[in-house]
Design a protein around this motif. Structure first.
Motif, PDB file in Angstrom:
ATOM      1  N   LEU A   1     -31.479   3.667 -43.229  1.00  0.00           N
ATOM      2  CA  LEU A   1     -31.453   4.994 -42.616  1.00  0.00           C
ATOM      3  C   LEU A   1     -32.138   6.026 -43.498  1.00  0.00           C
ATOM      4  CD1 LEU A   1     -27.946   5.584 -40.983  1.00  0.00           C
ATOM      5  CD2 LEU A   1     -30.061   4.840 -39.917  1.00  0.00           C
ATOM      6  N   GLN A   2     -31.931   5.920 -44.797  1.00  0.00           N
ATOM      7  CA  GLN A   2     -32.476   6.906 -45.720  1.00  0.00           C
ATOM      8  C   GLN A   2     -33.940   6.646 -46.061  1.00  0.00           C
ATOM      9  OE1 GLN A   2     -29.323   6.360 -48.654  1.00  0.00           O
ATOM     10  NE2 GLN A   2     -28.499   8.395 -48.181  1.00  0.00           N
ATOM     11  N   GLY A   3     -34.475   5.490 -45.640  1.00  0.00           N
ATOM     12  CA  GLY A   3     -35.888   5.210 -45.817  1.00  0.00           C
ATOM     13  C   GLY A   3     -36.319   5.033 -47.259  1.00  0.00           C
ATOM     14  N   PHE A   4     -35.525   4.279 -48.036  1.00  0.00           N
ATOM     15  CA  PHE A   4     -35.916   4.022 -49.428  1.00  0.00           C
ATOM     16  C   PHE A   4     -35.464   2.631 -49.839  1.00  0.00           C
ATOM     17  CE2 PHE A   4     -31.527   4.762 -50.338  1.00  0.00           C
ATOM     18  CZ  PHE A   4     -31.268   4.308 -51.629  1.00  0.00           C
ATOM     19  N   SER A   5     -36.185   2.062 -50.772  1.00  0.00           N
ATOM     20  CA  SER A   5     -35.784   0.779 -51.333  1.00  0.00           C
ATOM     21  C   SER A   5     -34.817   1.030 -52.484  1.00  0.00           C
ATOM     22  CB  SER A   5     -37.007   0.016 -51.841  1.00  0.00           C
ATOM     23  OG  SER A   5     -36.629  -1.237 -52.374  1.00  0.00           O
ATOM     24  N   PRO A   6     -33.675   0.352 -52.525  1.00  0.00           N
ATOM     25  CA  PRO A   6     -32.702   0.618 -53.583  1.00  0.00           C
ATOM     26  C   PRO A   6     -33.260   0.480 -54.997  1.00  0.00           C
ATOM     27  CG  PRO A   6     -31.697  -0.696 -51.866  1.00  0.00           C
ATOM     28  CD  PRO A   6     -33.153  -0.603 -51.527  1.00  0.00           C
ATOM     29  N   ASP A   7     -34.301  -0.345 -55.178  1.00  0.00           N
ATOM     30  CA  ASP A   7     -34.864  -0.526 -56.511  1.00  0.00           C
ATOM     31  C   ASP A   7     -35.987   0.461 -56.825  1.00  0.00           C
ATOM     32  OD1 ASP A   7     -36.778  -1.549 -54.816  1.00  0.00           O
ATOM     33  OD2 ASP A   7     -36.961  -3.487 -55.839  1.00  0.00           O
ATOM     34  N   ASP A   8     -36.198   1.445 -55.956  1.00  0.00           N
ATOM     35  CA  ASP A   8     -37.209   2.469 -56.196  1.00  0.00           C
ATOM     36  C   ASP A   8     -36.753   3.360 -57.348  1.00  0.00           C
ATOM     37  OD1 ASP A   8     -38.936   4.715 -56.094  1.00  0.00           O
ATOM     38  OD2 ASP A   8     -39.245   4.449 -53.943  1.00  0.00           O
TER      39      ASP A   8
ATOM     40  N   TYR B   1     -35.307  -2.623 -46.216  1.00  0.00           N
ATOM     41  CA  TYR B   1     -34.710  -1.873 -47.316  1.00  0.00           C
ATOM     42  C   TYR B   1     -33.256  -2.265 -47.571  1.00  0.00           C
ATOM     43  CZ  TYR B   1     -38.759   1.272 -47.024  1.00  0.00           C
ATOM     44  OH  TYR B   1     -40.019   1.801 -47.022  1.00  0.00           O
ATOM     45  N   SER B   2     -32.652  -2.989 -46.633  1.00  0.00           N
ATOM     46  CA  SER B   2     -31.236  -3.345 -46.772  1.00  0.00           C
ATOM     47  C   SER B   2     -31.023  -4.794 -47.170  1.00  0.00           C
ATOM     48  CB  SER B   2     -30.485  -3.022 -45.474  1.00  0.00           C
ATOM     49  OG  SER B   2     -30.394  -1.624 -45.304  1.00  0.00           O
ATOM     50  N   ASN B   3     -32.051  -5.407 -47.748  1.00  0.00           N
ATOM     51  CA  ASN B   3     -31.895  -6.728 -48.343  1.00  0.00           C
ATOM     52  C   ASN B   3     -31.098  -6.571 -49.641  1.00  0.00           C
ATOM     53  OD1 ASN B   3     -32.229  -9.165 -49.785  1.00  0.00           O
ATOM     54  ND2 ASN B   3     -34.252  -9.519 -48.897  1.00  0.00           N
ATOM     55  N   PRO B   4     -29.964  -7.254 -49.785  1.00  0.00           N
ATOM     56  CA  PRO B   4     -29.143  -7.065 -50.996  1.00  0.00           C
ATOM     57  C   PRO B   4     -29.846  -7.444 -52.286  1.00  0.00           C
ATOM     58  CG  PRO B   4     -28.325  -8.886 -49.659  1.00  0.00           C
ATOM     59  CD  PRO B   4     -29.335  -8.168 -48.825  1.00  0.00           C
ATOM     60  N   LEU B   5     -30.895  -8.263 -52.223  1.00  0.00           N
ATOM     61  CA  LEU B   5     -31.621  -8.579 -53.452  1.00  0.00           C
ATOM     62  C   LEU B   5     -32.259  -7.338 -54.066  1.00  0.00           C
ATOM     63  CD1 LEU B   5     -33.515 -12.001 -53.143  1.00  0.00           C
ATOM     64  CD2 LEU B   5     -31.707 -11.341 -54.753  1.00  0.00           C
ATOM     65  N   LEU B   6     -32.531  -6.335 -53.252  1.00  0.00           N
ATOM     66  CA  LEU B   6     -33.102  -5.094 -53.771  1.00  0.00           C
ATOM     67  C   LEU B   6     -32.096  -4.317 -54.619  1.00  0.00           C
ATOM     68  CD1 LEU B   6     -35.011  -3.941 -50.567  1.00  0.00           C
ATOM     69  CD2 LEU B   6     -35.991  -5.021 -52.608  1.00  0.00           C
ATOM     70  N   VAL B   7     -30.806  -4.638 -54.456  1.00  0.00           N
ATOM     71  CA  VAL B   7     -29.767  -3.987 -55.267  1.00  0.00           C
ATOM     72  C   VAL B   7     -29.586  -4.716 -56.598  1.00  0.00           C
ATOM     73  CG1 VAL B   7     -27.365  -3.174 -55.258  1.00  0.00           C
ATOM     74  CG2 VAL B   7     -28.650  -3.240 -53.127  1.00  0.00           C
ATOM     75  N   ASP B   8     -30.141  -5.925 -56.704  1.00  0.00           N
ATOM     76  CA  ASP B   8     -29.991  -6.692 -57.941  1.00  0.00           C
ATOM     77  C   ASP B   8     -30.584  -5.944 -59.131  1.00  0.00           C
ATOM     78  OD1 ASP B   8     -29.205  -9.275 -59.228  1.00  0.00           O
ATOM     79  OD2 ASP B   8     -31.351  -9.351 -59.654  1.00  0.00           O
TER      80      ASP B   8
ATOM     81  N   PHE C   1     -26.327 -10.089 -42.920  1.00  0.00           N
ATOM     82  CA  PHE C   1     -27.260 -10.793 -42.033  1.00  0.00           C
ATOM     83  C   PHE C   1     -28.628 -10.122 -42.055  1.00  0.00           C
ATOM     84  CE2 PHE C   1     -29.295 -11.002 -37.819  1.00  0.00           C
ATOM     85  CZ  PHE C   1     -29.467 -12.367 -37.710  1.00  0.00           C
ATOM     86  N   PRO C   2     -29.713 -10.854 -42.244  1.00  0.00           N
ATOM     87  CA  PRO C   2     -29.840 -12.315 -42.395  1.00  0.00           C
ATOM     88  C   PRO C   2     -29.878 -12.772 -43.855  1.00  0.00           C
ATOM     89  CG  PRO C   2     -32.011 -11.386 -42.110  1.00  0.00           C
ATOM     90  CD  PRO C   2     -31.049 -10.219 -42.128  1.00  0.00           C
ATOM     91  N   TRP C   3     -29.303 -11.980 -44.751  1.00  0.00           N
ATOM     92  CA  TRP C   3     -29.403 -12.255 -46.193  1.00  0.00           C
ATOM     93  C   TRP C   3     -28.029 -12.532 -46.804  1.00  0.00           C
ATOM     94  CZ3 TRP C   3     -31.811  -7.358 -44.687  1.00  0.00           C
ATOM     95  CH2 TRP C   3     -33.184  -7.474 -44.433  1.00  0.00           C
ATOM     96  N   GLN C   4     -27.181 -13.277 -46.105  1.00  0.00           N
ATOM     97  CA  GLN C   4     -25.847 -13.525 -46.642  1.00  0.00           C
ATOM     98  C   GLN C   4     -25.885 -14.260 -47.968  1.00  0.00           C
ATOM     99  OE1 GLN C   4     -22.204 -12.824 -45.331  1.00  0.00           O
ATOM    100  NE2 GLN C   4     -22.715 -12.797 -47.493  1.00  0.00           N
ATOM    101  N   ASP C   5     -26.722 -15.288 -48.075  1.00  0.00           N
ATOM    102  CA  ASP C   5     -26.776 -16.051 -49.320  1.00  0.00           C
ATOM    103  C   ASP C   5     -27.272 -15.187 -50.477  1.00  0.00           C
ATOM    104  OD1 ASP C   5     -25.808 -18.281 -48.064  1.00  0.00           O
ATOM    105  OD2 ASP C   5     -27.768 -19.220 -47.790  1.00  0.00           O
ATOM    106  N   GLU C   6     -28.208 -14.279 -50.193  1.00  0.00           N
ATOM    107  CA  GLU C   6     -28.692 -13.384 -51.243  1.00  0.00           C
ATOM    108  C   GLU C   6     -27.568 -12.497 -51.769  1.00  0.00           C
ATOM    109  OE1 GLU C   6     -30.278 -14.258 -48.581  1.00  0.00           O
ATOM    110  OE2 GLU C   6     -32.458 -14.250 -48.840  1.00  0.00           O
TER     111      GLU C   6
END
Length: 301
Positions: A140-147, A187-194, A212-217
């Protein structure tokens, strides 16, 4: 807006609670201003099969949880830069939660695109308004968490010692709208929060939702990074992926948190389905209350 008066309501006592819901939304302000524009709100209601659901006030949310001997974290989302829709004021959320401090815990939301202004606001909201954490919705906020643009904001949140909760996975907001309403799921792929967990190792992080679809991540990040937790909001437990249930029962039993996504999913519906899930008896109270009480600083542990 001036800071709220000192809280006179009793503070939350985890011992008397049956559960702590770490994921509920303030959807309407005191003046009737909605948290989302009409097109996106309608899409969300359709996605969750919650047509015509009421948008409770924060006072009504407090009553809902008080009647059930539960506490709840409440927040809105500031995505004005990307969506052009003014948010519900964080100060209002904090003040209304303070009026119901026996059951409600205020989180704030700050748009990272606001830069240094957001950093100043974060400190003010914690120190003057008693905010206990921050909600981010990268899609929603239009940013990548690792930015790195968002790093000064993470830095002050880490310094303040409160959690950062990140929406992860697909979002019902914008679903079915042409172009998804401009909302980008990547932007909501949890790997970006790693990267955030690496660079801010003392920042408590919550990955919201089955991702979903990144549960394993999400499971990989939460098992690898000590400061990363997962909340179970936004889905009925009967739809949880089997690997999420397996990890919740074992490796992540101290890092998984009850969350509903109220009001689109009620705690009653969520808990009824959770009762049918194959969760070990000794793990259930950790997920429903104990893990959240510890993470939110409600216990001495």
């Amino acid at each position: 807006m001036t800071a709220s008066p000192p809280v006179t309501a009793p503070r939350i006592d985890p011992a008397r609670l049956t559960a702590i819901d770490v994921h509920t939304h303030a959807e309407v302000s005191r003046t009737g201003h909605p948290s989302l524009g009409p097109e996106l709100m309608a899409a969300s209601e359709k996605y969750f099969a919650a047509h015509g659901h009421r948008q409770p006030t924060i006072a009504e949310t407090a009553d809902h949880y008080r009647q059930r001997n539960m506490a709840a974290v409440v927040f809105t989302v500031d995505a004005e830069h990307a969506l052009g829709h003014p948010p519900i004021p964080n100060e209002e959320v904090a003040e209304d939660c303070a009026a119901h401090a026996d059951v409600l815990i205020p989180f704030a939301s700050l748009d990272p695109w606001r830069g240094r202004a957001a950093v100043r606001e974060a400190r003010r909201l914690v120190e003057e308004y008693g905010v206990r954490g921050f909600k981010f919705h990268p899609s929603l906020q239009g940013f990548s968490p690792d930015d790195r643009m968002a790093y000064p904001l993470y830095e002050v949140i880490e310094e303040l010692g409160v959690p950062a909760l990140f929406h992860t996975g697909q979002t019902g907001i914008g679903a079915g709208v042409p172009g998804g309403g401009g909302i980008r799921l990547k932007y909501s792929n949890p790997l970006l929060v790693d990267d955030v967990a690496v660079d801010f190792p003392h920042l408590p992080i919550i990955l919201a939702h089955p991702s979903f679809p990144w549960q394993d991540e999400a499971l990989a990040v939460a098992t690898h990074k000590p400061n990363v937790h997962i909340d179970l909001s936004g889905w009925s437990p009967k739809y949880f992926p089997p690997q999420l249930v397996r990890y919740a029962n074992t490796l992540l039993k101290d890092k998984v948190l009850f969350g509903s996504d109220y009001p689109v999913i009620t705690p009653d519906r969520w808990l009824a389905d959770f009762a049918k899930l194959d969760i070990r008896p000794e793990v259930r109270p950790r997920i429903l209350k104990d893990n959240a009480a510890r993470l939110l600083g409600l216990t001495a542990d």
